[in-house]
Design an enzyme around this catalytic site. Structure first.
Site, PDB file in Angstrom:
ATOM      1  N   TYR A 241       0.853  -1.188   0.000  1.00 11.10           N
ATOM      2  CA  TYR A 241       0.000   0.000   0.000  1.00 11.10           C
ATOM      3  C   TYR A 241       0.893   1.243   0.000  1.00 11.10           C
ATOM      4  O   TYR A 241       1.767   1.390   0.853  1.00 11.10           O
ATOM      5  CB  TYR A 241      -0.885  -0.040   1.244  1.00 11.10           C
ATOM      6  CG  TYR A 241      -2.067   0.907   1.284  1.00 11.10           C
ATOM      7  CD1 TYR A 241      -2.194   1.981   0.410  1.00 11.10           C
ATOM      8  CD2 TYR A 241      -3.076   0.732   2.225  1.00 11.10           C
ATOM      9  CE1 TYR A 241      -3.276   2.832   0.454  1.00 11.10           C
ATOM     10  CE2 TYR A 241      -4.184   1.582   2.280  1.00 11.10           C
ATOM     11  CZ  TYR A 241      -4.267   2.635   1.396  1.00 11.10           C
ATOM     12  OH  TYR A 241      -5.353   3.484   1.448  1.00 11.10           O
ATOM     13  N   CYS A 242       0.676   2.129  -0.984  1.00  7.84           N
ATOM     14  CA  CYS A 242       1.365   3.420  -1.042  1.00  7.84           C
ATOM     15  C   CYS A 242       2.888   3.229  -1.038  1.00  7.84           C
ATOM     16  O   CYS A 242       3.421   2.516  -1.870  1.00  7.84           O
ATOM     17  CB  CYS A 242       0.902   4.306   0.108  1.00  7.84           C
ATOM     18  SG  CYS A 242       1.436   6.030  -0.004  1.00  7.84           S
ATOM     19  N   VAL A 243       3.603   3.826  -0.091  1.00  2.80           N
ATOM     20  CA  VAL A 243       5.060   3.753  -0.084  1.00  2.80           C
ATOM     21  C   VAL A 243       5.546   2.321   0.093  1.00  2.80           C
ATOM     22  O   VAL A 243       6.609   1.951  -0.415  1.00  2.80           O
ATOM     23  CB  VAL A 243       5.643   4.676   1.005  1.00  2.80           C
ATOM     24  CG1 VAL A 243       5.184   4.275   2.376  1.00  2.80           C
ATOM     25  CG2 VAL A 243       7.158   4.692   0.957  1.00  2.80           C
TER      26      VAL A 243
END
Length: 591
Positions: free
Chosen positions: A324-326
């Protein structure tokens, strides 16, 4: 004049006494706050900023870098602006109420903004000036596109901050509330504001409404593995049979993992477990001074450690993963590293939630990445070795300043309203600290220099990596209205990997686009079975589906590895080779 009417019109003694007390109480609160703040040592950041402010060379540099404008364009825009202003004043002098704008604006919903000539004129005048300033910014010449975008972003923030709704004497709703409560709303709002100043962070929700393990992050499970950087949570099965291949979720370390486990109705974790998935969650440690030397390699090694730990615990050859994301960015680097080392078979599939690997189109967040900002991070984190999470929270709030800053200034500082209990906003304010050495490298190497998509430009744990060597089946989820990882940016993963890949576009943004349980029956998602070379081509031929994309994703996951097994033995947290350390959600998420 009738003396009785005059008597009624004059303020009563008790009213004068009350308002005198209100002003005195406000002054006392301010003095107490100033005394408390004066007793504290000013931060190095504040001291440096003050020194810079009084340095003539700083302002000389700023003046030298002032943008240039096209005189002809400016003259034309000025003419239009004055004509609009003249029309507005002519209408006001004729007793006309300015017409409501065709564009709805939540800031000006009170009836008085439209029905009262003074407030209506104020709104129309503000809108006219705001549009003029933004168009003026767009005419700037002689600067590079990024600097122009930064200037536009700054002007938009100035315009939003200047809205008449943000000030007590020009907001009819605040004036009305002040009269009704005899000023109590302003005292309550001042108390809210001073508390936020002391905490160094704007409050968005009732801080006492939620407690980890009680009404958020409540899905049953155990911490079964722990390192200096993360805890690994295994969730208890709720079905007799489970998919043989387990799933590991890598959430972003810039936030707490429980965005995926807010409550029973919203929890992606609970829903996935109920679908018969053996689920593991990584809970990253919020940085402290012991993590001064932590770099990206450490997070990649942690992901590999989690993968190997789960494989060994359940005696399986491979795992599913979500980044998720980074942590999705990091998962891509992990997959590339494992491919380089001949270990790609350890990961059966990878799902990317609103993640970026190519930062060419990374949106407004990129505007905060330059040498000046990197120096600022050094200043802020010089002593501790980590970046206080409140700085990142403030940055994300600025990306949506109208909704996440000024909306709360009006409601909670001016109107003095109580904070509502809202789990998502509680999570948003539950900040985590970031290792400064890695955070700076992340901003410089990825956001600024976009090195991850250059084969061999980044070395992880002594090994140069190349995203083109990733052959693991992937599914990329992006949010149509995502302002953190724009869909156009998330799409770029498709251009850099070599294995089976599928893209899916979800309605809403960075959070609501992900946390969208089927029972809510909200939003929609788009799929396109054809191979397309761009996001626009994908959208052109995409099929729209109502509701949550979660069921579609789990069907995709089952296709990658359909085999099932009994939910017993090591599938139950603490009953395998790794004894339970503590109950979920664990202590790292509380730090």
């Amino acid at each position: 004049m009738d003396m009785s009417a005059m008597s009624e019109a004059m303020p009563k003694l008790e009213d004068m006494q009350h308002w005198t007390w209100v002003m005195g109480r406000a002054q006392q609160m301010m003095m107490e706050h100033m005394a408390e703040m004066a007793s504290k040592q000013p931060s190095k950041m504040a001291a440096d900023a003050l020194t810079q402010f009084w340095d003539p060379s700083y302002w000389q540099e700023q003046m030298a870098n002032m943008p240039k404008f096209d005189p002809a364009q400016i003259f034309e825009m000025q003419s239009q602006f004055w004509q609009q202003g003249l029309n507005l004043w002519q209408g006001l002098l004729a007793g006309e109420v300015p017409k409501e704008s065709n564009k709805p604006d939540r800031r000006f919903q009170a009836d008085e903004w439209q029905s009262h000539p003074a407030f209506s004129t104020l709104v129309q005048g503000y809108t006219m000036i705001a549009d003029h300033l933004l168009r003026l910014t767009d005419t700037v010449d002689g600067i590079d596109p990024k600097a122009k975008a930064q200037l536009r972003f700054a002007m938009q923030n100035i315009v939003d901050a200047s809205a008449p709704s943000n000030f007590a004497l020009t907001n009819p709703a605040v004036i009305k509330k002040t009269i009704e409560t005899k000023g109590q709303n302003l005292l309550t709002g001042l108390e809210h504001m001073l508390r936020d100043i002391r905490n160094g962070q704007m409050t968005h929700t009732d801080p006492n409404a939620f407690e980890l393990g009680r009404n958020i992050a409540v899905t049953p499970g155990k911490v079964v593995h722990e390192t200096a950087l993360y805890q690994l949570i295994q969730y208890s099965p709720t079905t007799d049979k489970v998919l043989k291949t387990p799933l590991i979720i890598f959430p972003p370390w810039i936030n707490r993992f429980y965005i995926l486990d807010l409550n029973e109705k919203k929890s992606f974790v609970k829903w996935a477990v109920d679908q018969g998935i053996t689920l593991f969650m990584v809970s990253w440690k919020s940085a402290d001074s012991s993590m001064r030397e932590v770099i990206w390699d450490d997070y990649v090694r942690s992901q590999i450690d989690a993968i190997d730990t789960v494989r060994e615990l359940l005696k399986v050859p491979d795992v599913h993963t979500i980044g998720y994301c980074v942590s999705g960015t990091t998962l891509a680097a992990t997959l590339a590293l494992m491919a380089e080392r001949g270990q790609a078979e350890k990961v059966k599939s990878a799902t990317f939630f609103t993640a970026q690997v190519d930062f060419a189109h990374s949106g407004d967040l990129k505007l905060f990445i330059d040498d000046q900002q990197l120096k600022l991070i050094d200043t802020v984190a010089a002593d501790s070795g980590y970046l206080d999470g409140r700085y990142m929270a403030a940055t994300f709030n600025m990306l949506r300043g109208r909704d996440l800053i000024w909306n709360y200034v009006v409601n909670n500082y001016l109107l003095g309203e109580d904070y509502p209990p809202f789990d998502l906003l509680h999570w948003n304010g539950d900040t985590t600290n970031l290792p400064v050495k890695w955070h700076k490298a992340y901003l410089a190497d990825l956001y600024r220099d976009n090195k991850l998509v250059e084969p061999g430009a980044i070395t992880i744990d002594g090994t140069p990596i190349d995203l083109r060597k990733i052959t693991t089946p992937i599914l990329v989820q992006a949010g149509k209205e995502d302002h953190i990882a724009p869909a156009k940016s998330a799409w770029k993963i498709m251009d850099h990997v070599s294995g089976p890949k599928e893209f899916m576009l979800a309605g809403s943004g960075h959070i609501a686009g992900v946390v969208n349980p089927p029972a809510a029956k909200k939003y929609q998602y788009w799929t396109n079975p054809d191979e397309t070379g761009s996001l626009s081509a994908f959208i052109e031929g995409a099929e729209e589906h109502p509701g949550s994309w979660w069921p579609y994703w789990v069907q995709w996951l089952e296709k990658q590895a359909p085999a099932k097994t009994a939910a017993k033995g090591a599938r139950i947290p603490g009953e395998g080779d790794k004894p339970a350390i503590e109950d979920a959600p664990g202590r790292y998420v509380r730090q």
